[in-house]
Scaffold this motif. Structure first.
Motif, PDB file in Angstrom:
ATOM      1  N   PRO B 365       0.781  -1.240   0.000  1.00 14.36           N
ATOM      2  CA  PRO B 365       0.000   0.000   0.000  1.00 14.36           C
ATOM      3  C   PRO B 365       0.809   1.284   0.000  1.00 14.36           C
ATOM      4  O   PRO B 365       0.270   2.332  -0.320  1.00 14.36           O
ATOM      5  CB  PRO B 365      -0.829  -0.119   1.297  1.00 14.36           C
ATOM      6  N   GLU B 366       2.097   1.237   0.356  1.00 17.72           N
ATOM      7  CA  GLU B 366       2.863   2.465   0.515  1.00 17.72           C
ATOM      8  C   GLU B 366       3.621   2.854  -0.754  1.00 17.72           C
ATOM      9  O   GLU B 366       3.992   1.996  -1.550  1.00 17.72           O
ATOM     10  CB  GLU B 366       3.879   2.314   1.648  1.00 17.72           C
ATOM     11  N   LEU B 367       3.902   4.152  -0.892  1.00 21.60           N
ATOM     12  CA  LEU B 367       4.747   4.637  -1.979  1.00 21.60           C
ATOM     13  C   LEU B 367       6.125   4.974  -1.386  1.00 21.60           C
ATOM     14  O   LEU B 367       7.055   4.185  -1.518  1.00 21.60           O
ATOM     15  CB  LEU B 367       4.098   5.846  -2.655  1.00 21.60           C
ATOM     16  N   SER B 368       6.249   6.093  -0.673  1.00 24.08           N
ATOM     17  CA  SER B 368       7.510   6.352   0.037  1.00 24.08           C
ATOM     18  C   SER B 368       7.695   5.287   1.113  1.00 24.08           C
ATOM     19  O   SER B 368       6.758   4.942   1.827  1.00 24.08           O
ATOM     20  CB  SER B 368       7.484   7.735   0.696  1.00 24.08           C
ATOM     21  N   ARG B 369       8.907   4.774   1.206  1.00 22.13           N
ATOM     22  CA  ARG B 369       9.172   3.707   2.182  1.00 22.13           C
ATOM     23  C   ARG B 369      10.570   3.889   2.748  1.00 22.13           C
ATOM     24  O   ARG B 369      11.537   3.972   2.008  1.00 22.13           O
ATOM     25  CB  ARG B 369       9.074   2.323   1.519  1.00 22.13           C
ATOM     26  N   ARG B 370      10.657   3.958   4.084  1.00 25.49           N
ATOM     27  CA  ARG B 370      11.979   4.067   4.688  1.00 25.49           C
ATOM     28  C   ARG B 370      12.739   2.749   4.534  1.00 25.49           C
ATOM     29  O   ARG B 370      12.173   1.703   4.218  1.00 25.49           O
ATOM     30  CB  ARG B 370      11.890   4.488   6.156  1.00 25.49           C
ATOM     31  N   PHE B 371      14.015   2.829   4.827  1.00 22.95           N
ATOM     32  CA  PHE B 371      14.927   1.709   4.614  1.00 22.95           C
ATOM     33  C   PHE B 371      14.844   0.747   5.810  1.00 22.95           C
ATOM     34  O   PHE B 371      15.782   0.580   6.564  1.00 22.95           O
ATOM     35  CB  PHE B 371      16.334   2.287   4.467  1.00 22.95           C
ATOM     36  N   ARG B 372      13.667   0.106   5.941  1.00 23.54           N
ATOM     37  CA  ARG B 372      13.467  -0.822   7.060  1.00 23.54           C
ATOM     38  C   ARG B 372      14.414  -2.005   6.995  1.00 23.54           C
ATOM     39  O   ARG B 372      14.773  -2.602   7.995  1.00 23.54           O
ATOM     40  CB  ARG B 372      12.034  -1.356   7.060  1.00 23.54           C
ATOM     41  N   ALA B 373      14.778  -2.388   5.765  1.00 25.17           N
ATOM     42  CA  ALA B 373      15.586  -3.599   5.600  1.00 25.17           C
ATOM     43  C   ALA B 373      16.952  -3.471   6.255  1.00 25.17           C
ATOM     44  O   ALA B 373      17.569  -4.485   6.604  1.00 25.17           O
ATOM     45  CB  ALA B 373      15.750  -3.908   4.110  1.00 25.17           C
ATOM     46  N   LEU B 374      17.440  -2.241   6.441  1.00 24.62           N
ATOM     47  CA  LEU B 374      18.803  -2.115   6.976  1.00 24.62           C
ATOM     48  C   LEU B 374      18.907  -2.670   8.395  1.00 24.62           C
ATOM     49  O   LEU B 374      19.896  -3.326   8.735  1.00 24.62           O
ATOM     50  CB  LEU B 374      19.270  -0.649   6.953  1.00 24.62           C
ATOM     51  N   ILE B 375      17.884  -2.423   9.223  1.00 30.00           N
ATOM     52  CA  ILE B 375      17.969  -2.964  10.590  1.00 30.00           C
ATOM     53  C   ILE B 375      17.922  -4.486  10.558  1.00 30.00           C
ATOM     54  O   ILE B 375      18.573  -5.147  11.350  1.00 30.00           O
ATOM     55  CB  ILE B 375      16.888  -2.390  11.554  1.00 30.00           C
ATOM     56  N   VAL B 376      17.158  -5.047   9.623  1.00 31.23           N
ATOM     57  CA  VAL B 376      17.077  -6.510   9.519  1.00 31.23           C
ATOM     58  C   VAL B 376      18.429  -7.070   9.072  1.00 31.23           C
ATOM     59  O   VAL B 376      18.960  -8.022   9.660  1.00 31.23           O
ATOM     60  CB  VAL B 376      15.969  -6.922   8.522  1.00 31.23           C
ATOM     61  N   TRP B 377      18.995  -6.451   8.045  1.00 25.17           N
ATOM     62  CA  TRP B 377      20.277  -6.902   7.508  1.00 25.17           C
ATOM     63  C   TRP B 377      21.386  -6.786   8.559  1.00 25.17           C
ATOM     64  O   TRP B 377      22.157  -7.716   8.784  1.00 25.17           O
ATOM     65  CB  TRP B 377      20.621  -6.067   6.270  1.00 25.17           C
ATOM     66  N   MET B 378      21.422  -5.639   9.234  1.00 24.56           N
ATOM     67  CA  MET B 378      22.503  -5.422  10.197  1.00 24.56           C
ATOM     68  C   MET B 378      22.364  -6.355  11.398  1.00 24.56           C
ATOM     69  O   MET B 378      23.354  -6.841  11.935  1.00 24.56           O
ATOM     70  CB  MET B 378      22.510  -3.963  10.640  1.00 24.56           C
ATOM     71  N   LEU B 379      21.134  -6.617  11.807  1.00 28.00           N
ATOM     72  CA  LEU B 379      20.937  -7.542  12.926  1.00 28.00           C
ATOM     73  C   LEU B 379      21.324  -8.962  12.523  1.00 28.00           C
ATOM     74  O   LEU B 379      22.075  -9.641  13.230  1.00 28.00           O
ATOM     75  CB  LEU B 379      19.485  -7.527  13.386  1.00 28.00           C
ATOM     76  N   LEU B 380      20.796  -9.428  11.394  1.00 22.99           N
ATOM     77  CA  LEU B 380      21.058 -10.823  11.002  1.00 22.99           C
ATOM     78  C   LEU B 380      22.546 -11.036  10.725  1.00 22.99           C
ATOM     79  O   LEU B 380      23.121 -12.046  11.145  1.00 22.99           O
ATOM     80  CB  LEU B 380      20.213 -11.212   9.788  1.00 22.99           C
ATOM     81  N   LYS B 381      23.182 -10.086  10.027  1.00 20.84           N
ATOM     82  CA  LYS B 381      24.607 -10.219   9.737  1.00 20.84           C
ATOM     83  C   LYS B 381      25.445 -10.013  11.000  1.00 20.84           C
ATOM     84  O   LYS B 381      26.425 -10.721  11.230  1.00 20.84           O
ATOM     85  CB  LYS B 381      25.048  -9.167   8.704  1.00 20.84           C
ATOM     86  N   GLY B 382      25.083  -9.029  11.806  1.00 22.23           N
ATOM     87  CA  GLY B 382      25.934  -8.631  12.924  1.00 22.23           C
ATOM     88  C   GLY B 382      25.798  -9.525  14.141  1.00 22.23           C
ATOM     89  O   GLY B 382      26.713  -9.618  14.950  1.00 22.23           O
ATOM     90  N   VAL B 383      24.659 -10.161  14.282  1.00 24.66           N
ATOM     91  CA  VAL B 383      24.432 -11.028  15.448  1.00 24.66           C
ATOM     92  C   VAL B 383      24.470 -12.495  15.025  1.00 24.66           C
ATOM     93  O   VAL B 383      24.991 -13.348  15.756  1.00 24.66           O
ATOM     94  CB  VAL B 383      23.089 -10.678  16.130  1.00 24.66           C
ATOM     95  N   GLY B 384      23.932 -12.783  13.856  1.00 19.20           N
ATOM     96  CA  GLY B 384      23.949 -14.156  13.370  1.00 19.20           C
ATOM     97  C   GLY B 384      22.727 -14.935  13.838  1.00 19.20           C
ATOM     98  O   GLY B 384      22.206 -14.725  14.933  1.00 19.20           O
TER      99      GLY B 384
END
Lengths: 509, 509
Positions: B365-384
């Motif tokens: 439903p959204e047009l403008s979208r913040r970069f939510r994926a970065l927290i997911v990527w940084m958590l999964l990569k950084g914590v494992g």
């Protein structure tokens, strides 16, 4: 103490996984130093970057490790990827010559607000879940009402952006103007088609919202515009009357406080009069232009904003905040509450005496809600309205400066008047310009198509060049180079550089 | 150089307004140091705080300066307010004994990701607007599919949370299973009532979404549950058959991968079989329980997740991320695209050969979208994943530990079985316990009501006490003390402290 414990404490380069989730203050400071250096370096050099990278999906994927990350990598490695891949292969929305779409630069102070907001991780569902954060949201919403000159008794909340704000407004309009049983029984319980009116320059999120809500995409009637791209009032009235005669149910008219193609501002006072005459909900889409109310030169456009039943605004546009900070205001809070409050809870009393019973979910589509208000509060308090007002006025001046440069030029022409900070123009190479002047009506269209193709090539070449970035709009069938100034970094000089860039790139076509 | 310019450069305590919007690297470092100290101090002391403050709307407002901020205040003053008002008068969602609702603690690494994300301010509308960020979102969505064992050809995107994910799923279900002209012509173009099925334990966001979409709140048929609070399959089948006979149009069944009251997990395999038999869309609401798939002990529950047409997940819950990170997955990306793509653009080809033509707005439903994926990527990569898996398994063990403590106690009883990390119990004071054992059926209800009132008082007293925080649920009419463990900081010992807190507070009632 076990040997492993000692290892864990001493070997800070290889902390235990649990410590990665809940790092020590020392670890936090160490991560912070590295992240902030990256931030300072990026923002300090943003003017020197190409606005847009040339890359492909495949190229980026080859740089990212796609394997499921079972074991942790260290923080420096994450920052390395951020620096070498994310920054390098991103469009730089904070660049002073990023003129594409309606895009704000973001603000360093807001980035710190987001750091703190994610640290506290308040969840603004209801007052009792986040007492102080909810009060900050109420306070900043109140400031926004004052900024645009809206009703002091209005209510509102932050949403993710214009799409959600427009959807919330249409939902409230339906609840207020169509049979209320639609919410419980479904839209098929009302045999009439619900009709919404908006100019053909209105953003397509309005029609998308109508499709989602079950109103129907085609039931948004798009009204033609005048020579300044503002809604034709006579046609609006005729459409409403025609629909009533046909047995449809008009519920809402959407007025644009700045269209995204040209920045046209619909006449709020006259639309308000028509809405009252036909008992329609008046929604003002100010996602792009709403905060232009802060600029003295645009302020008069907002004189009748108080006529609106709802207003959509995007602090993440002209308050220069990072994306995901939209806002919806409702003049009558009860109309919103009737739309969004869960049936079983609708009887609860709220008001001055029961501020602590307040729940945002009663006024919008979301339940869990991040602390969007913190970036608004920190920006408004930390920068002050005077500076924001000057920055917005300067953005307007930049667009007008470009318009003047084009009007004084031999090789460019404006395709729409500048009303806010959007400027639409096209390149007119001397040969085609002469041909156009001499053309008979039957030949004219062919030359126009050549101009369209030429300007489209020019746009793509400009984007590839990387010094300035424009997007495009189709205006009365013609391809337009479209720019929008929405950046406190942009100066009058940047507008001159843009025109130079266009000429330089055109010469190489 | 003018005198004012020199003043501006030298007087760093009073920078010009423009510098506040675009600070120098030195200014950024100075703000960062102060913000990070606050962050480190807060997270380092979170265990020692009261979980919940006792305050009022008026008290908070008196501490905030409500005047429209024309002139800037300095950054330290903003941090002072954050420390003295926001932190002091907030519920601490990261506290190890915050057991209320379904609330995650957030993670320091994600707060840094949000800092960087707001610095870059990527806007993930479409690939061309944020090339690298879009690829990070695609990659993390792919990881999430692998984590829960979903179809590799599925598509998905991040949304603000479960409300939006459930709404998107119902919209896609309607597009797939009801006449497609509803999107253009409106829901009244289909004379039949559309029907959605879900257990009565289903989160009310499903009914709210149905109301918004014009399906109608009452057209979500709530099916009763068995003794473990899972949907009654016979009643589900009977309801679908009854609706078909009555001329309604069944379109969707919603299965819970963890209900919010008790954590019940509906039998996905059997519901999938029923959905296929009646040609219904199967949506799985895994907003609470979805990431329990990472815990070996809960993994078997997900065996049939591949049957689902859509899955709602909340990384901002059991991936411990800050709020505003929900996720919707669609098994058939084209079903989503048909729902959300703007009509005029629907003919565009996308796929492997045209990854750069991709637009997220075609799938949500959204047009403008913040970069939510970065927290997911940084958590999964950084914590494992290994550490996350252990943390989630530990949360499950905490809930089971509490259940065992209660089962071995004389003065508490469980009101629902523990399936995931939610535990529902109540206090049984000796006198009422004896009375209940001896009561005739006619007297029993009266004693139950006394128990309800007693436990409600106990809950409020516990919240006021501040050492532990529970919320409540109504289970078969009875008031339950309800807790949910969703915090890497929570230990088995915290569950014992919780029980001690309850006993201590009960003794003071």
């Amino acid at each position: 103490m076990q040997v492993e414990d000692i290892d864990m404490i001493n070997d800070s380069k290889n902390p235990s996984p649990a410590h990665l989730l809940d790092p020590s203050p020392e670890q936090i400071r160490s991560w912070a130093n590295a992240a902030v250096e990256l931030m300072a370096e990026y923002l300090g050099t943003i003017r020197n970057r190409r606005v847009y990278p040339y890359t492909s999906s495949r190229q980026i994927r080859e740089r990212l490790d796609s394997s499921l990350p079972k074991e942790p990598v260290n923080f420096d490695e994450l920052l390395h990827t951020f620096r070498s891949t994310l920054i390098e292969l991103s469009r730089h929305n904070g660049h002073p010559r990023m003129f594409g779409y309606v895009q704000a630069p973001g603000t360093a102070i807001a980035a710190f607000a987001d750091l703190l907001s994610s640290t506290l991780n308040a969840n603004l569902t209801a007052w009792r879940s986040a007492p102080a954060a909810v009060e900050i949201e109420r306070l900043t919403i109140d400031w926004i009402k004052q900024i645009i000159g809206f009703d002091r008794d209005a209510a509102g909340l932050f949403v993710s952006g214009g799409s959600m704000a427009n959807m919330a407004a249409l939902a409230a309009a339906r609840r207020a103007k169509a049979p209320p049983e639609i919410q419980n029984k479904g839209a098929q319980s009302c045999a009439k088609a619900l009709r919404v009116y908006a100019s053909e320059e209105t953003h397509h999120t309005v029609a998308k919202a109508a499709a989602l809500l079950g109103i129907g995409h085609d039931n948004v009637r798009l009204i033609s515009v005048d020579e300044r791209y503002k809604i034709n009032l006579h046609e609006l009235v005729a459409a409403i009357e025609e629909d009533r005669t046909a047995g449809h149910l008009p519920i809402c008219v959407v007025a644009n406080a700045g269209t995204v193609a040209t920045g046209a501002f619909d006449p709020l006072s006259q639309i308000g009069e028509i809405a009252r005459r036909f008992n329609l909900w008046l929604h003002v889409d100010g996602a792009y232009g709403g905060f232009a109310a802060l600029a003295p030169s645009a302020r008069p456009l907002f004189a009748s904003i108080g006529e609106a039943d709802s207003v959509a605004l995007d602090p993440h546009k002209w308050l220069y905040l990072p994306v995901d900070c939209g806002c919806i205001l409702y003049r009558d809070p009860e109309a919103a509450r009737a739309t969004f409050a869960h049936e079983a809870e609708y009887t609860r009393v709220i008001g001055q005496e029961a501020d602590e019973a307040f729940a945002f979910w009663d006024y919008g589509p979301e339940l869990s809600r991040r602390f969007r208000a913190l970036i608004v509060w920190m920006l408004l308090k930390g920068v002050g309205l005077q500076a924001l007002s000057e920055a917005i006025e300067k953005d307007l001046a930049c667009a007008r400066h470009f318009e003047t440069l084009v009007q004084n030029s031999e090789d460019f022409e404006m395709l729409a008047p500048v009303e806010l900070s959007i400027f639409c123009s096209r390149h007119l190479p001397a040969g085609l310009k002469r041909a156009l002047a001499a053309a008979s009506p039957s030949v004219r269209e062919k030359i126009e198509e050549q101009l369209d193709a030429h300007n489209e090539r020019l746009l793509l070449a400009l984007q590839r060049d990387g010094s300035s970035y424009l997007s495009n709009a189709r205006l009365r069938g013609r391809f337009s180079l479209r720019g929008c100034v929405m950046n406190y970094r942009t100066t009058l000089r940047d507008m001159e550089i843009l025109l130079d860039d266009l000429r330089r790139v055109a010469a190489q076509l």
